[in-house]
Design a protein around this motif. Sequence first.
Motif, PDB file in Angstrom:
ATOM      1  N   LEU A  39       0.152  -1.223   0.447  1.00 43.50           N
ATOM      2  CA  LEU A  39      -0.020   0.253   0.278  1.00 43.50           C
ATOM      3  C   LEU A  39       0.587   1.509   0.044  1.00 43.50           C
ATOM      4  CD1 LEU A  39      -2.829  -0.835   2.196  1.00 43.50           C
ATOM      5  CD2 LEU A  39      -3.012  -1.190  -0.159  1.00 43.50           C
ATOM      6  N   VAL A  40       2.370   1.351   0.218  1.00 42.05           N
ATOM      7  CA  VAL A  40       3.114   2.409   0.488  1.00 42.05           C
ATOM      8  C   VAL A  40       3.799   2.400  -0.976  1.00 42.05           C
ATOM      9  CG1 VAL A  40       3.624   2.091   2.882  1.00 42.05           C
ATOM     10  CG2 VAL A  40       5.241   1.320   1.067  1.00 42.05           C
ATOM     11  N   VAL A  41       3.562   1.303  -1.738  1.00 41.15           N
ATOM     12  CA  VAL A  41       3.786   2.138  -3.206  1.00 41.15           C
ATOM     13  C   VAL A  41       2.413   2.126  -4.328  1.00 41.15           C
ATOM     14  CG1 VAL A  41       4.807   0.769  -5.091  1.00 41.15           C
ATOM     15  CG2 VAL A  41       5.350   0.256  -3.020  1.00 41.15           C
ATOM     16  N   SER A  42       2.402   3.268  -4.930  1.00 40.17           N
ATOM     17  CA  SER A  42       1.687   3.982  -5.520  1.00 40.17           C
ATOM     18  C   SER A  42       2.835   4.000  -7.324  1.00 40.17           C
ATOM     19  CB  SER A  42       0.927   4.809  -5.711  1.00 40.17           C
ATOM     20  OG  SER A  42       2.011   5.911  -5.585  1.00 40.17           O
ATOM     21  N   HIS A  43       1.851   4.093  -8.253  1.00 42.34           N
ATOM     22  CA  HIS A  43       2.851   3.699  -9.351  1.00 42.34           C
ATOM     23  C   HIS A  43       1.614   3.639 -10.817  1.00 42.34           C
ATOM     24  CE1 HIS A  43       1.730  -0.263  -9.459  1.00 42.34           C
ATOM     25  NE2 HIS A  43       1.257  -0.663 -10.553  1.00 42.34           N
ATOM     26  N   THR A  44       2.174   4.555 -11.740  1.00 38.84           N
ATOM     27  CA  THR A  44       0.786   4.504 -12.997  1.00 38.84           C
ATOM     28  C   THR A  44       1.409   4.208 -14.076  1.00 38.84           C
ATOM     29  OG1 THR A  44       0.669   6.542 -11.824  1.00 38.84           O
ATOM     30  CG2 THR A  44      -0.118   6.668 -14.293  1.00 38.84           C
ATOM     31  N   ILE A  45       1.243   3.474 -15.146  1.00 38.22           N
ATOM     32  CA  ILE A  45       1.660   2.854 -16.256  1.00 38.22           C
ATOM     33  C   ILE A  45       1.454   3.623 -17.390  1.00 38.22           C
ATOM     34  CG2 ILE A  45       2.027   1.045 -16.876  1.00 38.22           C
ATOM     35  CD1 ILE A  45       2.985  -0.655 -14.935  1.00 38.22           C
ATOM     36  N   LEU A  46       1.538   3.662 -18.513  1.00 32.58           N
ATOM     37  CA  LEU A  46       0.689   4.495 -19.498  1.00 32.58           C
ATOM     38  C   LEU A  46       1.051   3.172 -20.241  1.00 32.58           C
ATOM     39  CD1 LEU A  46      -0.660   6.410 -21.620  1.00 32.58           C
ATOM     40  CD2 LEU A  46       1.706   7.070 -22.092  1.00 32.58           C
ATOM     41  N   TYR A  47      -0.218   2.129 -20.843  1.00 29.79           N
ATOM     42  CA  TYR A  47      -0.651   1.042 -21.705  1.00 29.79           C
ATOM     43  C   TYR A  47      -0.928   1.927 -23.217  1.00 29.79           C
ATOM     44  CZ  TYR A  47      -0.999  -2.176 -17.409  1.00 29.79           C
ATOM     45  OH  TYR A  47      -0.461  -2.636 -16.594  1.00 29.79           O
ATOM     46  N   GLU A  48       0.032   1.409 -24.060  1.00 27.83           N
ATOM     47  CA  GLU A  48      -0.343   1.560 -24.994  1.00 27.83           C
ATOM     48  C   GLU A  48      -0.582   0.034 -26.423  1.00 27.83           C
ATOM     49  OE1 GLU A  48       0.693   4.284 -26.679  1.00 27.83           O
ATOM     50  OE2 GLU A  48       1.812   5.822 -25.851  1.00 27.83           O
ATOM     51  N   LYS A  49      -1.696   0.787 -26.728  1.00 29.28           N
ATOM     52  CA  LYS A  49      -1.996  -0.430 -27.544  1.00 29.28           C
ATOM     53  C   LYS A  49      -1.218  -1.857 -28.268  1.00 29.28           C
ATOM     54  CE  LYS A  49      -6.192   1.577 -29.826  1.00 29.28           C
ATOM     55  NZ  LYS A  49      -6.139   2.560 -31.407  1.00 29.28           N
ATOM     56  N   ASP A  50       0.222  -1.340 -28.583  1.00 30.68           N
ATOM     57  CA  ASP A  50       1.210  -2.052 -28.653  1.00 30.68           C
ATOM     58  C   ASP A  50       2.313  -2.216 -27.253  1.00 30.68           C
ATOM     59  OD1 ASP A  50       3.268  -3.486 -28.681  1.00 30.68           O
ATOM     60  OD2 ASP A  50       4.446  -2.205 -30.690  1.00 30.68           O
ATOM     61  N   GLU A  51       1.790  -3.557 -26.706  1.00 33.41           N
ATOM     62  CA  GLU A  51       2.749  -3.306 -25.428  1.00 33.41           C
ATOM     63  C   GLU A  51       4.293  -3.236 -25.303  1.00 33.41           C
ATOM     64  OE1 GLU A  51       1.027  -6.105 -27.173  1.00 33.41           O
ATOM     65  OE2 GLU A  51      -1.650  -5.233 -25.504  1.00 33.41           O
ATOM     66  N   LYS A  52       4.573  -2.890 -26.064  1.00 33.05           N
ATOM     67  CA  LYS A  52       5.946  -3.639 -26.134  1.00 33.05           C
ATOM     68  C   LYS A  52       6.702  -2.061 -26.585  1.00 33.05           C
ATOM     69  CE  LYS A  52       6.759  -7.705 -29.038  1.00 33.05           C
ATOM     70  NZ  LYS A  52       7.245  -7.759 -29.913  1.00 33.05           N
ATOM     71  N   ASN A  53       5.680  -1.472 -26.390  1.00 29.19           N
ATOM     72  CA  ASN A  53       6.092   0.104 -26.538  1.00 29.19           C
ATOM     73  C   ASN A  53       4.904   0.856 -24.974  1.00 29.19           C
ATOM     74  OD1 ASN A  53       6.966   0.328 -28.619  1.00 29.19           O
ATOM     75  ND2 ASN A  53       5.030   0.781 -29.419  1.00 29.19           N
ATOM     76  N   SER A  54       4.332  -0.165 -24.342  1.00 32.68           N
ATOM     77  CA  SER A  54       3.976   0.312 -22.802  1.00 32.68           C
ATOM     78  C   SER A  54       5.176   1.013 -22.027  1.00 32.68           C
ATOM     79  CB  SER A  54       2.816  -0.617 -22.245  1.00 32.68           C
ATOM     80  OG  SER A  54       1.597  -0.748 -22.983  1.00 32.68           O
ATOM     81  N   LYS A  55       5.231   1.413 -21.285  1.00 32.81           N
ATOM     82  CA  LYS A  55       5.832   2.302 -20.001  1.00 32.81           C
ATOM     83  C   LYS A  55       5.235   3.537 -18.828  1.00 32.81           C
ATOM     84  CE  LYS A  55       5.779   6.945 -22.148  1.00 32.81           C
ATOM     85  NZ  LYS A  55       6.988   8.130 -23.272  1.00 32.81           N
ATOM     86  N   LEU A  56       6.113   2.568 -17.741  1.00 33.86           N
ATOM     87  CA  LEU A  56       6.164   3.396 -16.504  1.00 33.86           C
ATOM     88  C   LEU A  56       5.924   4.395 -16.743  1.00 33.86           C
ATOM     89  CD1 LEU A  56       5.400   2.812 -13.531  1.00 33.86           C
ATOM     90  CD2 LEU A  56       8.085   2.760 -13.240  1.00 33.86           C
ATOM     91  N   LEU A  57       4.879   5.478 -16.056  1.00 36.80           N
ATOM     92  CA  LEU A  57       5.282   6.879 -15.746  1.00 36.80           C
ATOM     93  C   LEU A  57       5.561   7.483 -15.117  1.00 36.80           C
ATOM     94  CD1 LEU A  57       1.719   8.022 -18.396  1.00 36.80           C
ATOM     95  CD2 LEU A  57       3.895   7.874 -19.030  1.00 36.80           C
ATOM     96  N   ASN A  58       4.628   6.817 -13.442  1.00 35.60           N
ATOM     97  CA  ASN A  58       5.061   7.459 -12.501  1.00 35.60           C
ATOM     98  C   ASN A  58       5.428   5.849 -11.319  1.00 35.60           C
ATOM     99  OD1 ASN A  58       4.417   8.567  -9.357  1.00 35.60           O
ATOM    100  ND2 ASN A  58       3.688  10.507 -10.586  1.00 35.60           N
ATOM    101  N   LEU A  59       5.905   6.167 -10.189  1.00 38.34           N
ATOM    102  CA  LEU A  59       6.137   5.424  -9.568  1.00 38.34           C
ATOM    103  C   LEU A  59       6.507   6.220  -8.174  1.00 38.34           C
ATOM    104  CD1 LEU A  59       6.855   2.670  -7.822  1.00 38.34           C
ATOM    105  CD2 LEU A  59       9.504   2.987  -8.787  1.00 38.34           C
ATOM    106  N   LYS A  60       5.425   5.927  -6.980  1.00 36.52           N
ATOM    107  CA  LYS A  60       6.082   6.772  -6.176  1.00 36.52           C
ATOM    108  C   LYS A  60       6.405   5.886  -4.062  1.00 36.52           C
ATOM    109  CE  LYS A  60       3.984  10.700  -3.327  1.00 36.52           C
ATOM    110  NZ  LYS A  60       2.937  11.061  -2.889  1.00 36.52           N
ATOM    111  N   LEU A  61       7.064   5.760  -3.983  1.00 29.75           N
ATOM    112  CA  LEU A  61       7.234   5.042  -2.980  1.00 29.75           C
ATOM    113  C   LEU A  61       7.261   6.087  -1.357  1.00 29.75           C
ATOM    114  CD1 LEU A  61      10.263   2.862  -3.846  1.00 29.75           C
ATOM    115  CD2 LEU A  61       8.253   2.599  -4.173  1.00 29.75           C
ATOM    116  N   ASN A  62       6.248   5.617  -0.498  1.00 32.62           N
ATOM    117  CA  ASN A  62       6.079   6.411   0.719  1.00 32.62           C
ATOM    118  C   ASN A  62       5.683   7.303  -0.007  1.00 32.62           C
ATOM    119  OD1 ASN A  62       6.167   3.934   2.279  1.00 32.62           O
ATOM    120  ND2 ASN A  62       8.588   4.217   2.676  1.00 32.62           N
TER     121      ASN A  62
END
Length: 62
Positions: A39-62
């Motif tokens: 619960l102390v980790v939040s993350h945002t992933i931008l999913y593209e139609k082509d999964e190979k191009n999907s990427k992590l947008l945001n990672l927050k710990l604590n």
Amino acid sequence: MLYKNNAYVVKIDGKTLLELFDAVAKVPQGSGSFMQVSLVVSHTILYEKDEKNSKLLNLKLN
């Protein structure tokens, strides 16, 4: 005990942590596979139609 699973705690550096979450972003949505995080980790992933191009947008710990 309902399940005979093990929990592990590991220490990794920031670069490896970002690589891990970036790899998670490549897993296709709807595949039934997903990462469970504390619960102390939040993350945002931008999913593209082509999964190979999907990427992590945001990672927050604590």
